[in-house]
Design a protein around this motif. Structure first.
Motif, PDB file in Angstrom:
ATOM      1  N   PRO A 236      27.723 153.358  71.640  1.00 18.28           N
ATOM      2  CA  PRO A 236      28.050 152.551  70.463  1.00 18.28           C
ATOM      3  C   PRO A 236      27.698 151.074  70.590  1.00 18.28           C
ATOM      4  O   PRO A 236      27.188 150.474  69.649  1.00 18.28           O
ATOM      5  CB  PRO A 236      29.552 152.733  70.290  1.00 18.28           C
ATOM      6  CG  PRO A 236      30.024 153.584  71.383  1.00 18.28           C
ATOM      7  CD  PRO A 236      28.876 154.021  72.203  1.00 18.28           C
ATOM      8  N   PHE A 237      27.966 150.474  71.752  1.00 12.67           N
ATOM      9  CA  PHE A 237      27.712 149.042  71.891  1.00 12.67           C
ATOM     10  C   PHE A 237      26.218 148.736  71.845  1.00 12.67           C
ATOM     11  O   PHE A 237      25.799 147.740  71.271  1.00 12.67           O
ATOM     12  CB  PHE A 237      28.335 148.495  73.178  1.00 12.67           C
ATOM     13  CG  PHE A 237      29.832 148.573  73.186  1.00 12.67           C
ATOM     14  CD1 PHE A 237      30.590 147.915  72.236  1.00 12.67           C
ATOM     15  CD2 PHE A 237      30.498 149.329  74.142  1.00 12.67           C
ATOM     16  CE1 PHE A 237      31.973 147.987  72.232  1.00 12.67           C
ATOM     17  CE2 PHE A 237      31.885 149.410  74.153  1.00 12.67           C
ATOM     18  CZ  PHE A 237      32.621 148.741  73.191  1.00 12.67           C
ATOM     19  N   GLY A 238      25.407 149.583  72.443  1.00 11.75           N
ATOM     20  CA  GLY A 238      23.963 149.371  72.441  1.00 11.75           C
ATOM     21  C   GLY A 238      23.341 149.676  71.094  1.00 11.75           C
ATOM     22  O   GLY A 238      22.523 148.913  70.577  1.00 11.75           O
ATOM     23  N   ALA A 239      23.736 150.786  70.489  1.00 11.88           N
ATOM     24  CA  ALA A 239      23.116 151.226  69.237  1.00 11.88           C
ATOM     25  C   ALA A 239      23.511 150.355  68.052  1.00 11.88           C
ATOM     26  O   ALA A 239      22.701 150.124  67.154  1.00 11.88           O
ATOM     27  CB  ALA A 239      23.487 152.681  68.970  1.00 11.88           C
ATOM     28  N   ILE A 240      24.726 149.870  68.051  1.00 10.81           N
ATOM     29  CA  ILE A 240      25.215 149.127  66.884  1.00 10.81           C
ATOM     30  C   ILE A 240      24.484 147.799  66.691  1.00 10.81           C
ATOM     31  O   ILE A 240      24.406 147.279  65.572  1.00 10.81           O
ATOM     32  CB  ILE A 240      26.745 148.941  66.952  1.00 10.81           C
ATOM     33  CG1 ILE A 240      27.331 148.806  65.548  1.00 10.81           C
ATOM     34  CG2 ILE A 240      27.138 147.762  67.807  1.00 10.81           C
ATOM     35  CD1 ILE A 240      27.304 150.082  64.769  1.00 10.81           C
ATOM     36  N   GLN A 241      23.907 147.273  67.755  1.00 13.03           N
ATOM     37  CA  GLN A 241      23.177 146.002  67.658  1.00 13.03           C
ATOM     38  C   GLN A 241      22.034 146.074  66.654  1.00 13.03           C
ATOM     39  O   GLN A 241      21.694 145.078  66.024  1.00 13.03           O
ATOM     40  CB  GLN A 241      22.638 145.599  69.025  1.00 13.03           C
ATOM     41  CG  GLN A 241      23.717 145.217  70.001  1.00 13.03           C
ATOM     42  CD  GLN A 241      23.154 144.863  71.360  1.00 13.03           C
ATOM     43  OE1 GLN A 241      22.001 144.497  71.490  1.00 13.03           O
ATOM     44  NE2 GLN A 241      23.982 144.964  72.383  1.00 13.03           N
ATOM     45  N   GLU A 242      21.474 147.245  66.488  1.00 16.83           N
ATOM     46  CA  GLU A 242      20.379 147.430  65.541  1.00 16.83           C
ATOM     47  C   GLU A 242      20.815 147.166  64.105  1.00 16.83           C
ATOM     48  O   GLU A 242      20.015 146.776  63.264  1.00 16.83           O
ATOM     49  CB  GLU A 242      19.858 148.866  65.669  1.00 16.83           C
ATOM     50  CG  GLU A 242      18.709 149.200  64.780  1.00 16.83           C
ATOM     51  CD  GLU A 242      18.244 150.628  64.983  1.00 16.83           C
ATOM     52  OE1 GLU A 242      17.806 151.227  63.980  1.00 16.83           O
ATOM     53  OE2 GLU A 242      18.305 151.147  66.110  1.00 16.83           O
ATOM     54  N   TYR A 243      22.099 147.361  63.822  1.00 19.32           N
ATOM     55  CA  TYR A 243      22.596 147.231  62.449  1.00 19.32           C
ATOM     56  C   TYR A 243      23.217 145.872  62.157  1.00 19.32           C
ATOM     57  O   TYR A 243      23.544 145.578  61.010  1.00 19.32           O
ATOM     58  CB  TYR A 243      23.599 148.353  62.166  1.00 19.32           C
ATOM     59  CG  TYR A 243      22.957 149.692  62.375  1.00 19.32           C
ATOM     60  CD1 TYR A 243      22.093 150.218  61.428  1.00 19.32           C
ATOM     61  CD2 TYR A 243      23.136 150.389  63.556  1.00 19.32           C
ATOM     62  CE1 TYR A 243      21.452 151.416  61.642  1.00 19.32           C
ATOM     63  CE2 TYR A 243      22.507 151.598  63.785  1.00 19.32           C
ATOM     64  CZ  TYR A 243      21.661 152.106  62.818  1.00 19.32           C
ATOM     65  OH  TYR A 243      21.024 153.291  63.035  1.00 19.32           O
ATOM     66  N   LEU A 244      23.362 145.055  63.161  1.00 20.07           N
ATOM     67  CA  LEU A 244      23.974 143.738  62.956  1.00 20.07           C
ATOM     68  C   LEU A 244      23.206 142.847  61.984  1.00 20.07           C
ATOM     69  O   LEU A 244      23.831 142.138  61.184  1.00 20.07           O
ATOM     70  CB  LEU A 244      24.188 143.037  64.293  1.00 20.07           C
ATOM     71  CG  LEU A 244      25.255 143.675  65.190  1.00 20.07           C
ATOM     72  CD1 LEU A 244      25.351 142.919  66.517  1.00 20.07           C
ATOM     73  CD2 LEU A 244      26.602 143.741  64.508  1.00 20.07           C
TER      74      LEU A 244
END
Length: 128
Positions: A112-120
């Motif tokens: 979650p922490f790595g993947a969510i950066q794409e949506y920031l």
């Protein structure tokens, strides 16, 4: 119920539960602290879904610890209690970003922490 309401209630909220469950398995002490901190408080976060900058849905997400317990449609009514008072955050996201997150479900659940950066870049946090 509109297609945006269904997207939020039937797809985004269950995805968030899966993410929180995965975090609880990987980092139980972190989730225990979050759940304890937010327990027994009426905490709510707003979500505003936009499409090409136009608002297509307003939601109030009621929290029980780190989990969403209820979704109210048609209004933003956020309030997060903390030791210094109350803040009223709401998140603005493009519908397309929410749909992309759903397509990337397993990757987000796994990291979650790595993947969510794409949506920031497609996420804005404001306060009422």
């Amino acid at each position: 119920m509109s297609d945006v309401d269904k997207l939020v209630k039937e797809k985004v909220v269950p995805l968030r539960r899966k993410i929180v469950d995965a975090l609880a398995r990987k980092h139980p002490e972190m989730l225990a602290a979050v759940n304890q901190y937010f327990a027994n408080r009426d905490n709510r976060v707003g979500l505003q879904v936009v499409e090409n900058g136009k608002v297509i849905g307003d939601y109030t997400l009621h929290l029980e610890g780190a989990y969403i317990s209820e979704v109210e449609t048609g209004k933003l009514d956020s309030a997060i209690s903390h030791p210094f008072g109350v803040i009223k955050p709401y998140i603005i996201m493009e519908k397309s970003a929410l749909e992309k997150m759903l397509e990337d479900e397993q990757r987000i659940v796994d990291n979650p922490f790595g993947a969510i950066q794409e949506y920031l870049p497609e996420t804005t946090i404001k306060f009422l």
